[in-house]
Design an enzyme around this catalytic site. Structure first.
Site, PDB file in Angstrom:
ATOM      1  N   GLY A   1       3.237  -4.254   8.860  1.00  0.00           N
ATOM      2  CA  GLY A   1       3.027  -3.026   9.148  1.00  0.00           C
ATOM      3  C   GLY A   1       1.649  -2.070   8.411  1.00  0.00           C
ATOM      4  N   SER A   2       0.749  -2.759   8.737  1.00  0.00           N
ATOM      5  CA  SER A   2      -0.548  -1.957   8.230  1.00  0.00           C
ATOM      6  C   SER A   2      -1.593  -2.222   9.289  1.00  0.00           C
ATOM      7  CB  SER A   2      -0.858  -2.655   6.990  1.00  0.00           C
ATOM      8  OG  SER A   2      -2.205  -2.149   6.576  1.00  0.00           O
TER       9      SER A   2
ATOM     10  N   CYS B   1      -0.210  20.259 -17.647  1.00  0.00           N
ATOM     11  CA  CYS B   1       0.372  19.451 -18.604  1.00  0.00           C
ATOM     12  C   CYS B   1       1.011  20.156 -19.775  1.00  0.00           C
ATOM     13  CB  CYS B   1      -0.578  18.499 -19.097  1.00  0.00           C
ATOM     14  SG  CYS B   1      -0.385  17.323 -20.480  1.00  0.00           S
TER      15      CYS B   1
ATOM     16  N   GLN C   1       0.899  -1.162  -0.085  1.00  0.00           N
ATOM     17  CA  GLN C   1       0.080   0.107   0.061  1.00  0.00           C
ATOM     18  C   GLN C   1       0.949   1.241   0.195  1.00  0.00           C
ATOM     19  OE1 GLN C   1      -3.727  -0.838   2.887  1.00  0.00           O
ATOM     20  NE2 GLN C   1      -2.031  -1.986   3.537  1.00  0.00           N
ATOM     21  N   ASN C   2       2.191   0.949  -0.066  1.00  0.00           N
ATOM     22  CA  ASN C   2       3.125   2.197  -0.109  1.00  0.00           C
ATOM     23  C   ASN C   2       3.580   2.698  -1.327  1.00  0.00           C
ATOM     24  OD1 ASN C   2       2.980   1.755   3.037  1.00  0.00           O
ATOM     25  ND2 ASN C   2       5.240   0.600   2.624  1.00  0.00           N
TER      26      ASN C   2
ATOM     27  N   GLY D   1       0.431  -2.113  17.664  1.00  0.00           N
ATOM     28  CA  GLY D   1      -1.106  -1.636  17.700  1.00  0.00           C
ATOM     29  C   GLY D   1      -2.284  -2.409  17.164  1.00  0.00           C
TER      30      GLY D   1
ATOM     31  N   ASN E   1       2.300  -6.086  13.363  1.00  0.00           N
ATOM     32  CA  ASN E   1       2.171  -4.648  13.260  1.00  0.00           C
ATOM     33  C   ASN E   1       2.152  -4.586  14.874  1.00  0.00           C
ATOM     34  OD1 ASN E   1       1.506  -2.204  11.726  1.00  0.00           O
ATOM     35  ND2 ASN E   1      -0.499  -2.283  13.314  1.00  0.00           N
TER      36      ASN E   1
ATOM     37  N   HIS F   1      -1.134   1.197  -4.731  1.00  0.00           N
ATOM     38  CA  HIS F   1      -1.623   2.556  -4.788  1.00  0.00           C
ATOM     39  C   HIS F   1      -0.682   3.720  -5.799  1.00  0.00           C
ATOM     40  CE1 HIS F   1      -3.501   1.975  -0.639  1.00  0.00           C
ATOM     41  NE2 HIS F   1      -4.234   1.688  -1.408  1.00  0.00           N
TER      42      HIS F   1
END
Length: 293
Positions: free
Chosen positions: A233-234, A193, A113-114, A261, A259, A131
């Site tokens: 890490g997500s 552009c 997702q990074n 948390g 992860n 992404h």
């Protein structure tokens, strides 16, 4: 010793300390698809949005970017200062460990997702940038694409002295998504552009945008080709990542989450490891040879 929780079956299990061997045991002999989030890159100096030590942040939405010239000018001014920080970031032990596990045949690929390209820089070959990445910019009108470096040169020409002034006035505090904290952006000149005059946007999926369907299907296919899913890490707060955990669970594929948390997908996991990603992934890779930068 690594703190972890195990889930069997739902609801969310309680936390108990288990050794790293529990994660190795879950993944042993399985082909593993990996889903990563911002927590994988924090040890490379890139902050995240939702980590336990992260300040509150409000990422720009797609609607704000395309619908409000003030928001758009603010974004490009901040990105003009901050994108080189992301470009200069280097892979950490977690990125290199995943690349080593891929070379060993354990990891079938990474869905990230990074937008920082650190998995590719770290040596991973099969990477789905869910992404997009910071390194390209596209025109929303004609779909023409240019490199972020090319746009940097154009923005520098249109805003002489802006970067030097921002550094001298405030120093640089870098936020996620390759932007920097720049308080005064009113004078910044945005360029369009050079082919059609259309609006330029980073080739990144913003909040409020939809991930291109072919990319999503490719990610589902990667999960389908695996015997286990490892989330690293997500927080799985957004649906774009959580859907792959739900897909794996529906298939009966074991899910492990690493992860710090709570995560939105904790109740779906067979194992939750409460620890940093770099040391945990390095432990998984063991004595495998590292590669990458």
């Amino acid at each position: 010793m690594i703190d972890a929780v195990t889930s069997s079956p739902r609801p969310l299990p309680r936390t108990t300390p288990v050794p790293l061997d529990a994660l190795r045991s879950l993944l042993d002999g399985r082909r593993v698809a990996v889903l990563t989030g911002a927590g994988v890159s924090t040890d490379s100096g890139i902050p995240d949005y939702r980590g336990p030590d992260s300040p509150p942040r409000n990422p720009m939405t797609f609607q704000q970017f395309v619908g409000d010239p003030v928001f758009r000018r603010r974004y490009w001014a901040r990105n003009h200062i901050g994108w080189r920080h992301m470009d200069s970031a280097r892979p950490n032990d977690g990125h290199r460990a995943l690349a080593a596990l891929e070379r060993a045949g354990t990891v079938v690929g990474v869905i990230t997702q990074n937008v920082d390209l650190l998995h590719t820089k770290g040596g991973s070959r099969s990477v789905i940038d869910l992404h997009g990445t910071y390194a390209q910019v596209r025109c929303l009108a004609c779909d023409h694409r240019i490199s972020r470096f090319t746009l940097h040169e154009r923005l520098t020409g249109a805003n002489p002295g802006f970067a030097e002034s921002a550094h001298a006035t405030t120093g640089v505090e870098v936020a996620p998504d390759a932007d920097a904290v720049v308080p005064d952006t009113d004078s910044f000149v945005v360029v369009d552009c050079d082919r059609c005059g259309g609006m330029l946007k980073p080739d990144i999926v913003y909040f409020g945008e939809i991930v291109p369907r072919p990319r999503v299907e490719h990610a589902y296919a990667l999960v389908d080709a695996a015997d286990a899913l490892l989330v690293a890490g997500s927080s799985l707060t957004v649906q774009s990542g959580l859907r792959f955990v739900r897909h794996a669970r529906k298939r009966g594929v074991p899910v492990a989450i690493v992860n710090r948390g709570p995560c939105r997908g904790d109740a779906l996991a067979d194992l939750k490891v409460e620890a940093g990603t770099s040391e945990t992934l390095r432990g998984l890779a063991g004595g495998l040879p590292a590669d990458g930068n």
